[in-house]
Design a protein around this motif. Structure first.
Motif, short mmCIF file in Angstrom:
data_model
loop_
_atom_site.label_atom_id
_atom_site.label_comp_id
_atom_site.label_asym_id
_atom_site.label_seq_id
_atom_site.Cartn_x
_atom_site.Cartn_y
_atom_site.Cartn_z
N ARG A 57 55.08 34.21 -18.13
CA ARG A 57 56.57 33.71 -18.98
C ARG A 57 57.26 33.07 -18.91
O ARG A 57 57.78 33.53 -17.98
CB ARG A 57 56.43 34.74 -20.01
N SER A 58 57.31 31.84 -20.04
CA SER A 58 58.50 31.31 -19.80
C SER A 58 58.82 31.60 -21.28
O SER A 58 58.37 30.54 -22.02
CB SER A 58 58.76 30.11 -19.28
N ASP A 59 60.21 31.97 -22.18
CA ASP A 59 60.53 31.65 -23.19
C ASP A 59 62.34 30.99 -23.46
O ASP A 59 63.11 32.22 -22.99
CB ASP A 59 59.97 33.40 -24.06
N GLN A 60 61.94 29.95 -23.61
CA GLN A 60 63.29 29.15 -23.55
C GLN A 60 63.09 27.68 -24.48
O GLN A 60 61.87 27.20 -25.45
CB GLN A 60 63.47 28.53 -21.97
N HIS A 61 64.22 28.25 -25.23
CA HIS A 61 64.95 26.97 -26.01
C HIS A 61 63.74 26.60 -27.76
O HIS A 61 63.21 25.94 -27.82
CB HIS A 61 64.87 25.42 -25.79
N GLY A 62 63.21 27.93 -28.04
CA GLY A 62 62.44 28.31 -28.63
C GLY A 62 60.69 28.22 -28.51
O GLY A 62 59.73 27.80 -29.19
N ILE A 63 60.79 27.84 -27.54
CA ILE A 63 59.03 27.48 -26.10
C ILE A 63 59.12 29.22 -25.65
O ILE A 63 59.83 29.12 -24.84
CB ILE A 63 59.42 26.26 -26.19
N ASP A 64 58.00 29.21 -27.03
CA ASP A 64 57.27 30.91 -25.85
C ASP A 64 55.72 30.38 -25.28
O ASP A 64 54.90 30.72 -26.00
CB ASP A 64 57.38 31.63 -26.49
N LEU A 65 55.76 30.43 -23.90
CA LEU A 65 54.68 29.90 -22.49
C LEU A 65 54.62 30.96 -22.19
O LEU A 65 54.93 30.78 -20.92
CB LEU A 65 55.05 28.87 -22.14
N ARG A 66 53.18 30.98 -22.07
CA ARG A 66 52.41 32.36 -21.30
C ARG A 66 51.19 31.98 -20.73
O ARG A 66 50.66 31.08 -21.49
CB ARG A 66 52.46 33.11 -22.14
N TYR A 67 51.50 31.84 -19.49
CA TYR A 67 50.41 31.97 -18.40
C TYR A 67 49.20 32.57 -18.12
O TYR A 67 50.07 33.70 -17.71
CB TYR A 67 50.12 31.01 -17.79
N HIS A 68 47.85 33.08 -18.19
CA HIS A 68 47.25 34.37 -18.04
C HIS A 68 46.28 33.56 -16.69
O HIS A 68 45.26 32.85 -17.69
CB HIS A 68 46.90 34.73 -19.38
N TYR A 69 46.45 34.68 -15.81
CA TYR A 69 44.80 33.91 -14.88
C TYR A 69 43.96 35.09 -14.68
O TYR A 69 44.95 36.55 -14.20
CB TYR A 69 45.70 33.72 -13.36
N THR A 70 42.73 35.27 -14.42
CA THR A 70 42.62 36.44 -13.98
C THR A 70 41.02 35.60 -13.11
O THR A 70 40.40 35.05 -13.13
CB THR A 70 41.37 36.93 -14.90
N PHE A 71 41.83 36.63 -12.12
CA PHE A 71 40.35 35.82 -10.87
C PHE A 71 38.73 37.62 -10.59
O PHE A 71 38.93 38.48 -10.87
CB PHE A 71 41.19 36.39 -9.73
N ALA A 72 37.81 36.70 -10.36
CA ALA A 72 36.82 38.08 -10.20
C ALA A 72 36.53 37.48 -8.64
O ALA A 72 35.58 35.70 -8.30
CB ALA A 72 35.46 37.21 -10.96
N GLU A 73 35.55 38.27 -7.93
CA GLU A 73 35.25 37.51 -6.72
C GLU A 73 33.23 37.46 -6.77
O GLU A 73 32.73 38.18 -8.47
CB GLU A 73 35.06 38.89 -5.44
N THR A 74 33.29 36.61 -6.98
CA THR A 74 31.34 35.91 -6.81
C THR A 74 30.68 36.30 -5.31
O THR A 74 31.06 35.29 -4.42
CB THR A 74 31.30 34.93 -7.34
N THR A 75 29.40 35.71 -5.29
CA THR A 75 28.40 35.30 -4.56
C THR A 75 29.00 34.23 -4.18
O THR A 75 29.43 33.89 -2.56
CB THR A 75 27.43 35.60 -4.24
N GLU A 76 29.61 32.75 -4.59
CA GLU A 76 29.79 31.60 -3.85
C GLU A 76 31.46 31.19 -3.73
O GLU A 76 31.55 30.73 -3.28
CB GLU A 76 29.91 31.13 -5.07
N GLY A 77 31.81 32.45 -4.34
CA GLY A 77 33.79 31.97 -4.09
C GLY A 77 34.12 33.45 -5.03
O GLY A 77 34.28 34.75 -4.88
N THR A 78 35.38 33.20 -5.30
CA THR A 78 36.55 33.48 -6.08
C THR A 78 36.68 32.48 -7.97
O THR A 78 36.96 31.51 -7.46
CB THR A 78 37.78 33.58 -5.89
#
Length: 145
Positions: A80-101
């Motif tokens: 999260r970056s919350d500066q100058h009235g701009i609140d930006l949030r990035y969410h990442y989810t990882f899952a292992e598969t038979t082909e990779g990630t």
């Protein structure tokens, strides 16, 4: 509310993909406008970890303090970056598969103040232009090494 969503399959093991994704010093290799990253917290990445990210956009440098707000090794993390009235949030989810990630990415943006609220569509457009393809760049970087 999500304004940016993406998922990508990287043909590498989850350990390698998660380690690369949370090595913020490599951000300049994956995000075109990021020119510098400076850790502000000692030790490994974890919830509460902070770093300063400097971007160069149209010849002007701008720094942001980014905080890891969620962290579960090899499963997910959020920043999260919350500066100058701009609140930006990035969410990442990882899952292992038979082909990779598989990585699922969601970007959320809130604005404060009249000016930022009126400019929100433009802010979203700029952020999408800067960051929409960063997972593709990570995929290329990892799969070609």
């Amino acid at each position: 509310m999500a304004f940016l969503e993406r998922d990508v399959l990287i043909h590498k093991p989850i350990d390698e993909v998660f380690a690369a994704a949370t090595d913020f010093s490599k951000s300049p290799e994956m995000m075109e406008t990021v020119v510098e990253v400076e850790p502000l917290t000692e030790g490994p990445v974890r919830e509460g970890y902070q770093f300063k990210e400097v971007r160069e956009i149209r010849g002007r440098k701008s720094a942001s303090i980014i905080k890891v707000t969620e962290y579960e090794h090899n499963k997910c993390y959020s920043v999260r970056s919350d500066q100058h009235g701009i609140d930006l949030r990035y969410h990442y989810t990882f899952a292992e598969t038979t082909e990779g990630t598989r990585i699922e990415f969601i970007g959320e943006l809130d604005t404060k103040g009249l000016r930022n609220t009126l400019m929100k569509p433009l802010i979203k457009m700029i952020i999408k232009k800067e960051d929409a393809d960063h997972l593709d760049k990570m995929k290329t970087l990892l799969e070609n090494n």
